[in-house]
Design a protein around this motif. Sequence first.
Motif, PDB file in Angstrom:
ATOM      1  N   VAL A  63       0.877  -1.184   0.216  1.00 54.47           N
ATOM      2  CA  VAL A  63       0.016   0.109   0.028  1.00 54.47           C
ATOM      3  C   VAL A  63       0.897   1.350   0.103  1.00 54.47           C
ATOM      4  O   VAL A  63       0.692   2.322  -0.787  1.00 54.47           O
ATOM      5  N   GLU A  64       1.929   1.312   0.850  1.00 51.79           N
ATOM      6  CA  GLU A  64       2.766   2.510   1.083  1.00 51.79           C
ATOM      7  C   GLU A  64       3.422   2.614  -0.236  1.00 51.79           C
ATOM      8  O   GLU A  64       3.480   3.807  -0.967  1.00 51.79           O
ATOM      9  N   ARG A  65       3.999   1.530  -0.880  1.00 52.94           N
ATOM     10  CA  ARG A  65       4.816   1.560  -2.533  1.00 52.94           C
ATOM     11  C   ARG A  65       3.761   2.233  -3.330  1.00 52.94           C
ATOM     12  O   ARG A  65       4.241   3.268  -4.145  1.00 52.94           O
ATOM     13  N   PHE A  66       2.619   1.772  -3.501  1.00 54.85           N
ATOM     14  CA  PHE A  66       1.582   2.391  -4.418  1.00 54.85           C
ATOM     15  C   PHE A  66       1.279   4.004  -4.128  1.00 54.85           C
ATOM     16  O   PHE A  66       1.000   4.703  -4.930  1.00 54.85           O
ATOM     17  N   ALA A  67       1.073   4.238  -2.927  1.00 54.71           N
ATOM     18  CA  ALA A  67       0.819   5.419  -2.443  1.00 54.71           C
ATOM     19  C   ALA A  67       1.604   6.422  -2.739  1.00 54.71           C
ATOM     20  O   ALA A  67       1.605   7.555  -3.456  1.00 54.71           O
ATOM     21  N   ALA A  68       3.160   5.956  -2.677  1.00 56.05           N
ATOM     22  CA  ALA A  68       4.185   6.901  -2.691  1.00 56.05           C
ATOM     23  C   ALA A  68       4.438   7.166  -4.110  1.00 56.05           C
ATOM     24  O   ALA A  68       4.967   8.219  -4.608  1.00 56.05           O
ATOM     25  N   SER A  69       4.068   6.293  -5.051  1.00 57.51           N
ATOM     26  CA  SER A  69       4.353   6.432  -6.455  1.00 57.51           C
ATOM     27  C   SER A  69       3.126   6.903  -7.243  1.00 57.51           C
ATOM     28  O   SER A  69       3.316   7.232  -8.245  1.00 57.51           O
ATOM     29  N   SER A  70       1.916   7.447  -6.637  1.00 54.99           N
ATOM     30  CA  SER A  70       0.767   7.751  -7.433  1.00 54.99           C
ATOM     31  C   SER A  70       0.539   9.195  -6.797  1.00 54.99           C
ATOM     32  O   SER A  70       0.683   9.609  -5.760  1.00 54.99           O
ATOM     33  N   LYS A  71       0.135   9.970  -7.889  1.00 53.42           N
ATOM     34  CA  LYS A  71      -0.378  11.461  -7.482  1.00 53.42           C
ATOM     35  C   LYS A  71      -1.727  11.477  -7.957  1.00 53.42           C
ATOM     36  O   LYS A  71      -2.467  12.651  -7.655  1.00 53.42           O
ATOM     37  N   GLY A  72      -2.283  10.652  -8.603  1.00 55.10           N
ATOM     38  CA  GLY A  72      -3.639  10.674  -9.091  1.00 55.10           C
ATOM     39  C   GLY A  72      -3.779   9.446 -10.090  1.00 55.10           C
ATOM     40  O   GLY A  72      -2.949   8.943 -10.677  1.00 55.10           O
ATOM     41  N   MET A  73      -5.237   9.580 -10.332  1.00 55.02           N
ATOM     42  CA  MET A  73      -5.430   8.252 -11.285  1.00 55.02           C
ATOM     43  C   MET A  73      -5.703   8.577 -12.701  1.00 55.02           C
ATOM     44  O   MET A  73      -5.919   8.055 -13.488  1.00 55.02           O
TER      45      MET A  73
END
Length: 99
Positions: A63-73
């Motif tokens: 979850v943290e890896r995904f959240a850290a790499s995303s700014k929006g969908m």
Amino acid sequence: MEALADKANVELRDVVRIEVDASYVPPPRTVYQLEQVFELEPRTLVLLSGSMTRHPQAFKDAVERFAASSKGMDKLDRKQKQALNQFVQFLAQEAKTRG
């Protein structure tokens, strides 16, 4: 039970149902208020009741890896798409292992 409901500032019917119905899942506020009355650590009753489970560290890391790499969908770059795919694969694997 009435005294407990009063002290916790929750509905008596919730306290009664918790006592007599093992399948009853009380509202989150009720659980929080009872934890406060009994001076328990946060989420203690939620975990004991089974209405919430602890996630393994691997899940939290994904979850943290995904959240850290995303700014929006709306516009994902290649790296973000890769992170999303890895996250979805991880969730699918978790679903298979949990049945």
